[in-house]
Write a protein that holds these residues in place. Structure first.
Motif, PDB file in Angstrom:
ATOM      1  N   ILE A  13       0.849  -1.186   0.000  1.00 49.73           N
ATOM      2  CA  ILE A  13       0.000   0.000   0.000  1.00 49.73           C
ATOM      3  C   ILE A  13       0.886   1.239   0.000  1.00 49.73           C
ATOM      4  CG2 ILE A  13      -1.646   1.385   1.340  1.00 49.73           C
ATOM      5  CD1 ILE A  13      -3.033  -0.970   0.231  1.00 49.73           C
TER       6      ILE A  13
ATOM      7  N   LEU B  51      -2.246  -6.680  -4.227  1.00 50.58           N
ATOM      8  CA  LEU B  51      -2.735  -7.727  -3.333  1.00 50.58           C
ATOM      9  C   LEU B  51      -2.504  -9.063  -4.020  1.00 50.58           C
ATOM     10  CD1 LEU B  51      -4.231  -8.745  -0.812  1.00 50.58           C
ATOM     11  CD2 LEU B  51      -6.388  -8.337  -2.041  1.00 50.58           C
TER      12      LEU B  51
ATOM     13  N   LEU C 242      -9.122  -0.126  -4.647  1.00 50.05           N
ATOM     14  CA  LEU C 242      -8.478   0.511  -3.502  1.00 50.05           C
ATOM     15  C   LEU C 242      -7.930   1.896  -3.834  1.00 50.05           C
ATOM     16  CD1 LEU C 242      -6.521  -2.576  -2.107  1.00 50.05           C
ATOM     17  CD2 LEU C 242      -8.280  -1.292  -0.866  1.00 50.05           C
TER      18      LEU C 242
ATOM     19  N   ALA D   2      -7.796   4.964   3.394  1.00 49.76           N
ATOM     20  CA  ALA D   2      -7.236   3.705   3.899  1.00 49.76           C
ATOM     21  C   ALA D   2      -7.904   3.358   5.222  1.00 49.76           C
ATOM     22  CB  ALA D   2      -5.729   3.832   4.074  1.00 49.76           C
TER      23      ALA D   2
ATOM     24  N   GLU E 210     -10.911   0.668   7.390  1.00 50.94           N
ATOM     25  CA  GLU E 210     -11.288  -0.741   7.560  1.00 50.94           C
ATOM     26  C   GLU E 210     -12.341  -1.182   6.554  1.00 50.94           C
ATOM     27  OE1 GLU E 210     -13.052  -3.611  11.111  1.00 50.94           O
ATOM     28  OE2 GLU E 210     -12.042  -1.726  11.624  1.00 50.94           O
TER      29      GLU E 210
ATOM     30  N   PHE F 182     -10.818  -1.913   3.147  1.00 52.81           N
ATOM     31  CA  PHE F 182     -10.040  -3.150   3.137  1.00 52.81           C
ATOM     32  C   PHE F 182     -10.956  -4.375   3.218  1.00 52.81           C
ATOM     33  CE2 PHE F 182      -6.597  -0.381   5.130  1.00 52.81           C
ATOM     34  CZ  PHE F 182      -6.062  -0.081   3.889  1.00 52.81           C
ATOM     35  N   ASP F 183     -12.049  -4.268   3.948  1.00 49.12           N
ATOM     36  CA  ASP F 183     -13.019  -5.363   4.003  1.00 49.12           C
ATOM     37  C   ASP F 183     -13.611  -5.631   2.618  1.00 49.12           C
ATOM     38  OD1 ASP F 183     -12.762  -5.975   6.677  1.00 49.12           O
ATOM     39  OD2 ASP F 183     -14.391  -4.660   7.327  1.00 49.12           O
TER      40      ASP F 183
ATOM     41  N   ARG G 231      -7.638  -9.164   4.102  1.00 49.88           N
ATOM     42  CA  ARG G 231      -7.943  -7.994   4.936  1.00 49.88           C
ATOM     43  C   ARG G 231      -6.780  -7.642   5.847  1.00 49.88           C
ATOM     44  NH1 ARG G 231     -11.633  -9.451   9.694  1.00 49.88           N
ATOM     45  NH2 ARG G 231      -9.577 -10.211  10.333  1.00 49.88           N
TER      46      ARG G 231
ATOM     47  N   LEU H 202      -3.630  -6.144   4.031  1.00 52.19           N
ATOM     48  CA  LEU H 202      -3.908  -4.775   3.578  1.00 52.19           C
ATOM     49  C   LEU H 202      -3.869  -3.803   4.752  1.00 52.19           C
ATOM     50  CD1 LEU H 202      -6.793  -5.509   1.042  1.00 52.19           C
ATOM     51  CD2 LEU H 202      -4.545  -4.568   0.472  1.00 52.19           C
ATOM     52  N   GLN H 203      -4.484  -4.179   5.854  1.00 50.35           N
ATOM     53  CA  GLN H 203      -4.486  -3.308   7.028  1.00 50.35           C
ATOM     54  C   GLN H 203      -3.074  -3.102   7.566  1.00 50.35           C
ATOM     55  OE1 GLN H 203      -7.238  -5.182   9.753  1.00 50.35           O
ATOM     56  NE2 GLN H 203      -9.011  -4.127   8.884  1.00 50.35           N
TER      57      GLN H 203
END
Length: 303
Positions: free
Chosen positions: A203, A217, A236, A241, A243, A246-247, A279, A282-283
Motif C-alpha cells: 500500500i 494484493l 483501492l 485507507a 477498515e 479493506f473489508d 484484509r 492490507l491493514q
C-alpha cells in the motif's frame, strides 16, 4: 536414494547453458528443492550443472531510492539480514523470516526458490506484491519478464531451453508505503489440497497518509502459482485507507479465487481464510505506510 549423476561446475555462461541443454541435464544453484525431488524419485537427472561459479551472478543491492537487485547466486540469508529489505520490502522480509526448514535460508537462493515454481512456497507471493521482474538471458540477450507472467501451468515457467534467470529486480517503494505478508496453515483434507494459504500486500499512501495512491494484493497456495487481484487493487486506489475499504477488497479477493475441490464445506472455510488474510495484510501494509520512520533523506545510510 539418489541415482548416480555427473556434476558440472562451469565457469562461463555459454558453457553452463550448453551443458544444460544436454538430455537429462538441469541447472541449479542451492539445490534445496532439487535434492528433495531426486530423493523422492520424482525426477532423475544424469547431469547437474551448478551456476555457483559463473561470474557476475552474485550481485546484491538494496536501497529505498533504487530498488533491490538480486543475482542468481545470492542466498536468501543475505536478504534476511539487510536493513533496507526489512524496512521497505517488509512483505518479502516476513516471508523469509518464516521459511522452514532453516537450511533453506542458508543454502537456498531467492531466484532458485522462484524458479522451482512450487505452488506452496511463500517467497513468490511476497514478490508478486512487490512487482518483481526477472531478467532472463541466453548468454547474449536479456529479456525482462514481470513475475506475474513468469509462471504457467504446474511447475512451468517462462524460461526457455538455452536460457536461465540471471537476476531479479524489485522496484523502489513509494515514499509513504508499506507491505505485509501472512499465512495460515491448515489440514490437507484430500488429494491435491495444499497445507496452507498465504497473502501479501503493498500500500502506498498520499503525502497526508490518508488516501491510497497505489496497491497490490497477492494470494498464494490457491493454485499452480500465486495470483494478484487486479479488481481489488483498482478499487483501492483513491480510497481512504480505512477498515471498510479493506473489508470490501478482501471480499473481492475471496470471490476471485477458483475453488480447488468440489466439497462445499471445504471451500467455504478456505474462502473465509482467504478473506481474513487479504484484509489483514492490507491493514498491516497501510499501518506500516502511516508509521514509516525511515525518511528518504536518510537513504544515504544504506551505502
Amino acid at each position: 536414494m539418489i541415482q548416480p549423476f555427473d556434476f558440472h561446475e562451469p565457469t562461463s555462461m555459454t558453457e553452463a547453458l550448453a551443458l544444460a541443454q544436454a538430455p537429462g541435464a538441469r541447472l541449479f544453484a542451492g539445490g534445496c528443492e532439487l535434492v528433495l525431488a531426486m530423493r523422492r524419485g520424482a525426477v532423475r537427472y544424469q547431469n547437474l550443472v551448478s551456476i555457483m561459479k559463473l561470474p557476475g551472478l552474485d550481485t546484491f543491492t538494496a536501497h529505498p531510492k533504487i530498488g533491490v537487485e538480486v543475482g542468481a547466486q545470492v542466498r536468501i540469508n543475505r536478504l534476511a539480514s539487510h536493513i533496507w529489505v526489512g524496512k521497505r520490502w517488509a512483505a518479502l522480509h516476513e516471508a523469509i523470516e518464516q521459511l522452514h526448514p532453516p537450511h533453506i535460508l542458508n543454502m537456498g537462493t531467492l531466484i532458485g526458490n522462484v524458479c522451482a515454481a512450487v505452488n506452496y512456497y511463500d517467497l513468490p507471493t511476497a514478490l508478486f506484491a512487490h512487482r518483481a521482474e526477472l531478467r532472463i538471458t541466453d548468454g547474449t540477450a536479456t529479456r525482462i519478464v514481470p513475475i506475474e507472467a513468469f509462471y504457467g501451468a504446474d511447475r512451468q515457467t517462462a524460461v526457455q531451453p538455452g536460457e536461465m534467470v540471471a537476476s531479479m529486480f524489485l522496484p523502489p517503494p513509494g515514499p509513504d508505503a508499506g507491505s505485509a505478508f501472512k499465512k495460515i496453515y491448515k489440514a490437507r483434507r484430500r488429494e491435491g489440497d495444499l497445507h496452507k494459504i498465504n497473502a501479501a500486500a503493498y500500500i502506498a499512501l498520499d503525502p497526508a497518509r490518508e488516501r491510497i495512491l497505489d496497491a497490490t494484493l497477492a494470494l498464494g497456495c490457491i493454485g499452480a502459482h500465486p495470483i494478484r487481484i487486479p479488481a481489488a487493487e483498482a478499487a483501492l486506489v483513491g480510497q481512504l485507507a480505512d477498515e471498510a475499504v479493506f473489508d470490501a477488497a478482501a471480499a473481492q479477493a475471496m470471490a476471485a479465487v477458483v475453488p480447488m475441490t468440489d466439497a462445499p464445506w471445504v471451500e467455504e472455510i478456505r474462502s473465509e481464510w482467504i478473506r481474513i488474510l487479504a484484509r489483514d495484510v492490507l491493514q498491516q501494509a497501510a499501518s506500516r505506510a502511516r508509521s514509516r520512520h525511515d525518511p528518504a533523506e536518510d537513504a544515504h545510510l544504506a551505502y
